[in-house]
Design a protein around this motif. Structure first.
Motif, PDB file in Angstrom:
ATOM      1  N   UNK A 205       8.946  39.869  53.163  1.00 36.55           N
ATOM      2  CA  UNK A 205       8.950  41.345  53.133  1.00 36.55           C
ATOM      3  C   UNK A 205       8.008  41.916  52.079  1.00 36.55           C
ATOM      4  N   UNK A 206       8.005  41.326  50.882  1.00 39.21           N
ATOM      5  CA  UNK A 206       7.126  41.821  49.832  1.00 39.21           C
ATOM      6  C   UNK A 206       5.668  41.681  50.193  1.00 39.21           C
ATOM      7  N   UNK A 207       5.310  40.539  50.792  1.00 36.04           N
ATOM      8  CA  UNK A 207       3.918  40.314  51.183  1.00 36.04           C
ATOM      9  C   UNK A 207       3.470  41.315  52.242  1.00 36.04           C
ATOM     10  N   UNK A 208       4.303  41.512  53.265  1.00 33.39           N
ATOM     11  CA  UNK A 208       3.952  42.422  54.356  1.00 33.39           C
ATOM     12  C   UNK A 208       3.829  43.854  53.847  1.00 33.39           C
ATOM     13  N   UNK A 209       4.796  44.296  53.038  1.00 33.50           N
ATOM     14  CA  UNK A 209       4.761  45.669  52.533  1.00 33.50           C
ATOM     15  C   UNK A 209       3.569  45.895  51.612  1.00 33.50           C
ATOM     16  N   UNK A 210       3.222  44.892  50.784  1.00 30.97           N
ATOM     17  CA  UNK A 210       2.081  45.059  49.878  1.00 30.97           C
ATOM     18  C   UNK A 210       0.767  45.137  50.648  1.00 30.97           C
ATOM     19  N   UNK A 211       0.606  44.287  51.665  1.00 28.97           N
ATOM     20  CA  UNK A 211      -0.613  44.322  52.477  1.00 28.97           C
ATOM     21  C   UNK A 211      -0.743  45.670  53.182  1.00 28.97           C
ATOM     22  N   UNK A 212       0.352  46.120  53.800  1.00 25.18           N
ATOM     23  CA  UNK A 212       0.302  47.385  54.527  1.00 25.18           C
ATOM     24  C   UNK A 212       0.093  48.567  53.582  1.00 25.18           C
ATOM     25  N   UNK A 213       0.801  48.571  52.451  1.00 30.30           N
ATOM     26  CA  UNK A 213       0.701  49.696  51.525  1.00 30.30           C
ATOM     27  C   UNK A 213      -0.691  49.860  50.953  1.00 30.30           C
TER      28      UNK A 213
END
Length: 489
Positions: A205-213
């Motif tokens: 979740x952290x990886x996906x949210x950081x990439x998208x953000x």
């Protein structure tokens, strides 16, 4: 028998050192070789400044956001496996970039390159540290690894200028093909697998949210200059970026093993050093993006000559960086970092007043001052971040430091490009836009020098603390696998 085993062990370590250093060289070469080819890309792909920004940021964004996860991935699933997979992805992506018929395909290839680099680089250092359990041998090995990074950075502008001038921009990516093939053939036969069974789980979740953000924020900054800052798409992208990054912080605060432990930022030294590192990435990468374009479009240089003319920055960094850690050990983090930021800021402000008729004799020293300033800043900032945490978290701190620098690089290319586009949309020339971008970068860097002068801990590093003594290079990707690699030895 014992002698033959020892000799075989030394031979294996020599092969491993060569393979890992060459892989890191390939990644670092790609960072600076692309800058030299940007003018040719703009001409042959019929794109504008926005397109060039995506060519650079598509790569840096993926490296920045996947770096920490790449190190953990290598520790959990095998450093050899992840390293060779990263080499394969990077090599194939390089070929795809060279064959790209349009901007969209080139950007897609750059995304794949970023994924490969984010796996390759931390896995290479994890392999290196795991194979050298003796501290002194490990220090020497990492020094060579970092030295190859510096060589890659320095060789990029020259190699990019020569290859682009002779064969066109696709050649800068094809140079990775023979290197990648050699690494795969030798690595499959010679590297030994290692892993850390106690490595934490991947923070999906952290990886996906950081990439998208960060990705959506980058989109808003790059496209805002072309679409208009008040257009619904741009405003929506900024709102979405704020929501995604807020969700990232919320998720990371609640996870037991987050990719970015927010508790580390309770330490003032850690927070200030990483904030300064964002600015370093912002100003260094954002301004470097325009160096070749200045010489080609403003001063009328050839692509080959422009590549040579940008060398003072990278050469200054390669030669000065080895001394930065020693100076920090002697005089303390605050003095060295603040001095470096002040020099870099002044150098960028000086670049903000160069014009089409400014002779190169009055330009090269400005570039050199920028390089010296950032060279004095990078290793001590990484050392300060490591110094702020426990010894067991040194590798994590180093990885976060490199990640914040890469995030700054993404935002620097996007934001300074937006400065140029905004000035041009108001009727200013490209030259005037570049001057504004350099002045903006310089002002932000000088403001950060004031912040570090006031808030960065001024104590000298403790005896034996991890202040880098060799250059990690302005774009050296991080060491997130180092801590877990150390824990297995």
């Amino acid at each position: 028998m014992g002698t033959s085993h020892a000799a075989a062990g030394r031979s294996n370590r020599s092969v491993l050192l060569t393979v890992t250093c060459l892989g890191q060289f390939m990644v670092l070469l790609d960072n600076t070789i692309v800058g030299a080819a940007l003018p040719d890309m703009q001409h042959r792909l019929h794109t504008q400044l926005t397109g060039l920004q995506w060519i650079v940021d598509a790569y840096v964004l993926l490296v920045a956001m996947l770096l920490l996860s790449g190190g953990i991935f290598a520790d959990r699933f095998g450093r050899k496996r992840v390293y060779l997979t990263g080499v394969a992805v990077f090599t194939v992506a390089s070929v795809l970039c060279s064959l790209a018929p349009s901007l969209g395909w080139l950007v897609a290839g750059r995304v794949l390159q970023g994924i490969g680099a984010a796996a390759l680089s931390p896995a290479s250092l994890a392999l290196l540290t795991a194979a050298h359990p003796v501290p002194q041998e490990r220090i020497k090995a990492i020094g060579l690894w970092a030295g190859f990074s510096g060589i890659g950075l320095a060789a990029g502008p020259v190699a990019g200028g020569v290859l682009t001038d002779a064969f066109g921009w696709p050649a800068i990516f094809l140079i990775n093909l023979p290197i990648g093939v050699v690494l795969l053939l030798v690595g499959l036969r010679s590297l030994e697998e290692s892993r850390n069974p106690s490595a934490p789980a991947i923070d999906v979740p952290g990886t996906v949210l950081s990439v998208l953000g960060v990705g959506v924020l980058t989109y808003g900054l790059i496209e805002g200059g072309a679409r208009g800052w008040t257009s619904p798409v741009i405003l929506a992208s900024f709102a979405a970026a704020a929501a995604l990054l807020a969700a990232f912080v919320t998720v990371e605060a609640r996870r037991s093993a987050p990719m970015l432990p927010l508790r580390l930022f309770r330490q003032r030294l850690f927070t200030v050093s990483n904030t300064a590192m964002v600015v370093v990435g912002f100003a260094l990468m954002g301004s470097s993006f325009f160096f070749s374009q200045f010489f080609v479009y403003v001063q009328g240089s050839s692509i080959l000559r422009a590549g040579l003319q940008t060398l003072p920055v990278s050469l200054a960094m390669v030669f000065v960086s080895p001394y930065a850690g020693r100076l920090a050990a002697r005089y303390g983090f605050r003095i060295v970092v603040t001095t470096g930021l002040a020099l870099a800021g002044l150098g960028l402000l000086a670049l903000g007043v160069v014009h089409a008729d400014t002779g190169y004799g009055n330009v090269w020293w400005r570039l050199a001052v920028v390089g010296v300033g950032f060279a004095l800043t990078l290793p001590p900032l990484t050392g300060a971040a490591i110094h702020a945490v426990s010894p067991q978290e040194g590798g994590l701190a180093s990885g976060i430091s490199s990640t914040t620098r890469q995030i700054g690089a993404v935002l620097g290319v996007a934001a300074l490009g937006a400065v140029v586009r905004t000035r041009q949309s108001g009727g200013a020339s490209f030259e005037t836009g570049l001057n504004s971008a350099f002045v903006t970068a310089g002002a932000i860097t000088l403001a950060t020098a004031v912040v570090t002068g006031l808030w960065l801990a001024h104590s000298k590093p403790a005896e034996g603390s991890a202040v880098p003594r060799r250059p990690t290079g302005p774009e050296t990707v991080a060491t997130p696998g180092e801590a877990s690699a150390n824990s297995t030895n």
